[in-house]
Design a protein around this motif. Structure first.
Motif, PDB file in Angstrom:
ATOM      1  N   LYS A 212       0.437  -0.569  -0.345  1.00  0.00           N
ATOM      2  CA  LYS A 212      -0.194   0.248   0.082  1.00  0.00           C
ATOM      3  C   LYS A 212       0.765   0.956   0.282  1.00  0.00           C
ATOM      4  O   LYS A 212       0.669   1.855  -0.772  1.00  0.00           O
ATOM      5  CB  LYS A 212      -0.743   0.430   1.213  1.00  0.00           C
ATOM      6  CG  LYS A 212      -1.987   1.331   0.664  1.00  0.00           C
ATOM      7  CD  LYS A 212      -2.882   0.850   2.653  1.00  0.00           C
ATOM      8  CE  LYS A 212      -3.570   1.785   2.874  1.00  0.00           C
ATOM      9  NZ  LYS A 212      -4.707   2.095   3.901  1.00  0.00           N
ATOM     10  N   ALA A 213       2.119   1.323   0.880  1.00  0.00           N
ATOM     11  CA  ALA A 213       2.707   2.367   0.528  1.00  0.00           C
ATOM     12  C   ALA A 213       3.241   2.411  -0.913  1.00  0.00           C
ATOM     13  O   ALA A 213       3.750   3.331  -0.892  1.00  0.00           O
ATOM     14  CB  ALA A 213       3.897   2.481   1.926  1.00  0.00           C
ATOM     15  N   LEU A 214       4.097   1.468  -1.639  1.00  0.00           N
ATOM     16  CA  LEU A 214       4.892   1.244  -2.641  1.00  0.00           C
ATOM     17  C   LEU A 214       4.154   2.487  -3.470  1.00  0.00           C
ATOM     18  O   LEU A 214       3.890   2.628  -4.470  1.00  0.00           O
ATOM     19  CB  LEU A 214       5.137   0.212  -3.177  1.00  0.00           C
ATOM     20  CG  LEU A 214       6.331  -0.634  -1.974  1.00  0.00           C
ATOM     21  CD1 LEU A 214       6.786  -1.938  -2.547  1.00  0.00           C
ATOM     22  CD2 LEU A 214       7.107   0.291  -2.172  1.00  0.00           C
ATOM     23  N   ALA A 215       2.097   2.329  -3.386  1.00  0.00           N
ATOM     24  CA  ALA A 215       0.991   2.201  -4.582  1.00  0.00           C
ATOM     25  C   ALA A 215       1.024   3.875  -4.097  1.00  0.00           C
ATOM     26  O   ALA A 215       1.266   5.214  -4.902  1.00  0.00           O
ATOM     27  CB  ALA A 215      -0.015   1.451  -4.038  1.00  0.00           C
ATOM     28  N   ALA A 216       1.075   4.128  -3.006  1.00  0.00           N
ATOM     29  CA  ALA A 216       1.468   5.552  -2.640  1.00  0.00           C
ATOM     30  C   ALA A 216       2.703   6.065  -3.001  1.00  0.00           C
ATOM     31  O   ALA A 216       2.484   7.549  -3.637  1.00  0.00           O
ATOM     32  CB  ALA A 216       0.951   5.650  -1.405  1.00  0.00           C
ATOM     33  N   MET A 217       3.585   6.157  -3.511  1.00  0.00           N
ATOM     34  CA  MET A 217       4.509   6.552  -3.800  1.00  0.00           C
ATOM     35  C   MET A 217       4.793   7.031  -4.987  1.00  0.00           C
ATOM     36  O   MET A 217       5.043   8.144  -5.697  1.00  0.00           O
ATOM     37  CB  MET A 217       6.194   5.341  -3.739  1.00  0.00           C
ATOM     38  CG  MET A 217       7.576   5.514  -3.628  1.00  0.00           C
ATOM     39  SD  MET A 217       8.003   4.112  -4.437  1.00  0.00           S
ATOM     40  CE  MET A 217       7.058   2.914  -5.577  1.00  0.00           C
ATOM     41  N   GLU A 218       3.762   6.264  -5.972  1.00  0.00           N
ATOM     42  CA  GLU A 218       3.571   6.510  -7.150  1.00  0.00           C
ATOM     43  C   GLU A 218       2.881   7.895  -7.596  1.00  0.00           C
ATOM     44  O   GLU A 218       3.305   8.801  -8.453  1.00  0.00           O
ATOM     45  CB  GLU A 218       2.148   5.523  -8.245  1.00  0.00           C
ATOM     46  CG  GLU A 218       2.643   3.736  -8.250  1.00  0.00           C
ATOM     47  CD  GLU A 218       4.237   3.930  -8.750  1.00  0.00           C
ATOM     48  OE1 GLU A 218       4.995   4.819  -9.810  1.00  0.00           O
ATOM     49  OE2 GLU A 218       5.155   3.134  -8.531  1.00  0.00           O
ATOM     50  N   THR A 219       1.977   8.236  -6.585  1.00  0.00           N
ATOM     51  CA  THR A 219       1.755   9.308  -7.037  1.00  0.00           C
ATOM     52  C   THR A 219       1.706  10.918  -5.684  1.00  0.00           C
ATOM     53  O   THR A 219       1.051  11.508  -5.547  1.00  0.00           O
ATOM     54  CB  THR A 219      -0.168   9.752  -6.558  1.00  0.00           C
ATOM     55  OG1 THR A 219      -0.800   8.677  -5.073  1.00  0.00           O
ATOM     56  CG2 THR A 219      -0.281   9.329  -7.716  1.00  0.00           C
ATOM     57  N   ALA A 220       2.688  10.091  -4.854  1.00  0.00           N
ATOM     58  CA  ALA A 220       2.894  10.867  -3.657  1.00  0.00           C
ATOM     59  C   ALA A 220       4.188  12.254  -4.506  1.00  0.00           C
ATOM     60  O   ALA A 220       5.219  12.094  -5.841  1.00  0.00           O
ATOM     61  CB  ALA A 220       4.628  10.655  -3.082  1.00  0.00           C
ATOM     62  N   GLU A 221       3.492  14.011  -3.773  1.00  0.00           N
ATOM     63  CA  GLU A 221       4.267  14.471  -4.752  1.00  0.00           C
ATOM     64  C   GLU A 221       5.814  15.400  -3.876  1.00  0.00           C
ATOM     65  O   GLU A 221       6.157  16.485  -3.986  1.00  0.00           O
ATOM     66  CB  GLU A 221       3.375  15.681  -4.963  1.00  0.00           C
ATOM     67  CG  GLU A 221       3.016  15.457  -6.422  1.00  0.00           C
ATOM     68  CD  GLU A 221       1.431  16.000  -6.624  1.00  0.00           C
ATOM     69  OE1 GLU A 221       1.490  17.305  -6.367  1.00  0.00           O
ATOM     70  OE2 GLU A 221       1.023  15.809  -7.008  1.00  0.00           O
ATOM     71  N   LEU A 222       6.206  15.275  -2.296  1.00  0.00           N
ATOM     72  CA  LEU A 222       7.095  15.218  -1.820  1.00  0.00           C
ATOM     73  C   LEU A 222       8.553  15.230  -2.485  1.00  0.00           C
ATOM     74  O   LEU A 222       8.630  14.495  -3.127  1.00  0.00           O
ATOM     75  CB  LEU A 222       7.439  15.276  -0.669  1.00  0.00           C
ATOM     76  CG  LEU A 222       6.005  15.492   0.754  1.00  0.00           C
ATOM     77  CD1 LEU A 222       6.164  14.886   2.050  1.00  0.00           C
ATOM     78  CD2 LEU A 222       6.696  17.313   0.844  1.00  0.00           C
ATOM     79  N   PRO A 223       9.265  16.131  -2.567  1.00  0.00           N
ATOM     80  CA  PRO A 223      10.354  16.119  -3.489  1.00  0.00           C
ATOM     81  C   PRO A 223      11.041  14.859  -2.314  1.00  0.00           C
ATOM     82  O   PRO A 223      11.469  15.306  -1.274  1.00  0.00           O
ATOM     83  CB  PRO A 223      11.613  17.843  -3.210  1.00  0.00           C
ATOM     84  CG  PRO A 223      10.468  18.537  -2.246  1.00  0.00           C
ATOM     85  CD  PRO A 223       9.224  17.420  -1.972  1.00  0.00           C
ATOM     86  N   ARG A 224      12.373  14.230  -3.585  1.00  0.00           N
ATOM     87  CA  ARG A 224      12.997  13.398  -3.009  1.00  0.00           C
ATOM     88  C   ARG A 224      14.203  12.705  -3.974  1.00  0.00           C
ATOM     89  O   ARG A 224      13.860  12.927  -4.962  1.00  0.00           O
ATOM     90  CB  ARG A 224      12.271  12.028  -2.008  1.00  0.00           C
ATOM     91  CG  ARG A 224      12.177  11.308  -2.930  1.00  0.00           C
ATOM     92  CD  ARG A 224      10.562  11.657  -3.238  1.00  0.00           C
ATOM     93  NE  ARG A 224       9.824   9.991  -3.885  1.00  0.00           N
ATOM     94  CZ  ARG A 224       9.138  10.153  -4.070  1.00  0.00           C
ATOM     95  NH1 ARG A 224       7.407  11.372  -4.174  1.00  0.00           N
ATOM     96  NH2 ARG A 224       7.873   9.061  -4.651  1.00  0.00           N
ATOM     97  N   THR A 225      15.442  12.657  -3.144  1.00  0.00           N
ATOM     98  CA  THR A 225      16.090  12.211  -4.327  1.00  0.00           C
ATOM     99  C   THR A 225      17.178  11.698  -3.925  1.00  0.00           C
ATOM    100  O   THR A 225      16.900   9.793  -3.911  1.00  0.00           O
ATOM    101  CB  THR A 225      17.511  13.662  -4.746  1.00  0.00           C
ATOM    102  OG1 THR A 225      17.245  15.087  -4.810  1.00  0.00           O
ATOM    103  CG2 THR A 225      18.255  13.268  -5.631  1.00  0.00           C
TER     104      THR A 225
END
Ligand SMILES: Cc1ncc(COP(=O)(O)O)c(C=O)c1O
Length: 396
Positions: A212-225
């Motif tokens: 479920k968290a991996l699915a949320a990753m697809e739309t999350a917009e907080l910046p990360r590198t």
């Protein structure tokens, strides 16, 4: 010689010789074809410690704090609401981190010494008709107060409210020392680190991440590198790393997992309970009080102990260090000056814990605490004699 003394801080923990040796490796090429043979099984085997079959294990070269940041920036967007209770220094610091990332943090204030308030979570989630809350953040083991929270109760509260939020759990000072069941408890991200239950040097955040968290990753917009799960997973899929990995820690982790499985996770948890119970008997014999409000909240990895009125806990930890060369945890945040902490996690035996209890008793006697010298040690000895540990020798 005082560098031979164990530390009784609640992490970083004592590093067993076997793990120091395992981390003592010459540089090897992480782009060489054999790196995958080392790294892939480490990720796979760590799943057992998290108690997950369906989740992924993702590591970053950072400390637990970086693990918190990785959890939120991969799954949330600016302005998203998270629900969190503040009941100690570490839940406080996770809140601060979320606020600095521009999240809308809905905070439930709780007394320090209490744990995650499942009933209040349920009420807040039920009231959230618009389903704005995207994640509930819980510190499993509040290292500042020695409080263990009931994660299944939080899951039950979320289910009772029929709320779709994710649950993120900080298990930095509980994983690999106290029972943790990521799948069974419905945890979406569990954040830990290398320097506590895994008994290694600091430097690796270790996360369990649910589908479920991996699915949320697809739309999350907080910046990360640096902390982008996608880069890390893509590289890990072929046994690699998106940047230079902490090679020595990965070798250490491989050996740490072997040690934990040789002892058996259930035995590791039982050992931590036994060690902690001896400490609790000592606290009782001294006539002192734990910060944790009730027995079901007692942590098996750290005990925070109030000093009597009129005494300063910092003077006590200083005395133990200056006179006897032994470190205990200081009181953090609200507890500063009021409580000291005995860390009893990682590579420790009954005998080592007795030495810590004897030392802090000497420091208390030096400072005229109203305790009887030897009383805490005797109480712990009686407990350990009556609950003798199986002698487990780990292979060299
Ligand atoms: C419960 C808990 N969470 C988070 C952290 C932060 O981890 P680190 O100091 O590795 O960044 C700690 C550190 O002690 C901790 O005990």
């Amino acid at each position: 010689m005082s560098d031979q003394n164990p530390v009784f801080i609640p992490g970083p923990t004592n590093i067993p010789d076997r793990l120091r040796a395992a981390m003592q490796v010459q540089t090897r090429d992480h782009r060489a074809p054999d790196f995958v043979e080392t790294f892939a099984p480490v990720l796979e085997n760590t799943k057992r410690v998290f108690g997950t079959r369906t989740g992924k294990v993702i590591t970053f070269p950072t400390s637990g704090t970086g693990g918190w940041e990785a959890a939120i920036c991969n799954t949330l967007s600016p302005g998203d609401t998270v629900l969190v209770a503040r009941y100690g220094m570490f839940s406080h610091r996770w809140i601060d981190l979320c606020q600095r990332h521009g999240l809308d943090v809905q905070i439930i204030e709780c007394p320090w010494g209490s744990g995650a308030p499942a009933d209040k979570f349920e009420a807040a989630l039920t009231a959230d008709k618009a389903r704005d809350i995207k994640a509930v953040l819980v510190t499993h083991n509040e290292t500042a107060t020695g409080v263990k929270s009931d994660i299944p109760a939080v899951r039950a509260a979320m289910d009772a409210a029929n709320h779709p939020a994710m649950m993120f759990v900080d298990c930095v000072s509980s994983l690999a020392s106290m029972e943790f069941r990521m799948d069974d408890w419905g945890v979406d991200i569990a954040v830990s680190g290398s320097q506590k239950g895994f008994m290694l040097a600091t430097g690796m955040a270790i996360l369990g991440v649910s589908p479920k968290a991996l699915a949320a990753m697809e739309t999350a917009e907080l910046p990360r590198t640096f902390f982008d799960f996608r880069d890390m997973m893509a590289a890990n899929a072929t046994g690699g790393f998106p940047y230079t990995p902490p090679l020595q820690l990965i070798y250490g982790m491989r050996e740490s997992l072997k040690m934990l499985f040789e002892e058996g996770l259930e035995n590791v948890y039982a050992r931590h309970f036994r060690l902690a119970e001896g400490v609790r008997r000592a606290v009782d014999a001294w006539g002192l009080r734990l910060v944790a409000e009730r027995p079901e909240l007692y942590s098996d990895t750290v005990s925070a102990i109030y000093v009597p009125d009129g005494f300063d806990s910092n003077a006590l930890t200083d005395q133990a260090f200056n006179a006897y060369g032994v470190s205990f945890g200081i009181g953090l945040g609200e507890m500063n000056g009021k409580a000291f902490r005995i860390g009893h996690l990682g590579s420790l035996t009954d005998v080592m814990v007795l030495s810590g209890l004897a030392t802090i008793e000497m420091a208390m006697a030096d400072l005229d605490y109203p305790i009887e010298l030897g009383s805490g040690v005797a109480a712990a000895q009686e407990y350990y004699r009556g609950h003798r540990a199986a002698l487990i020798k780990t292979a060299a």
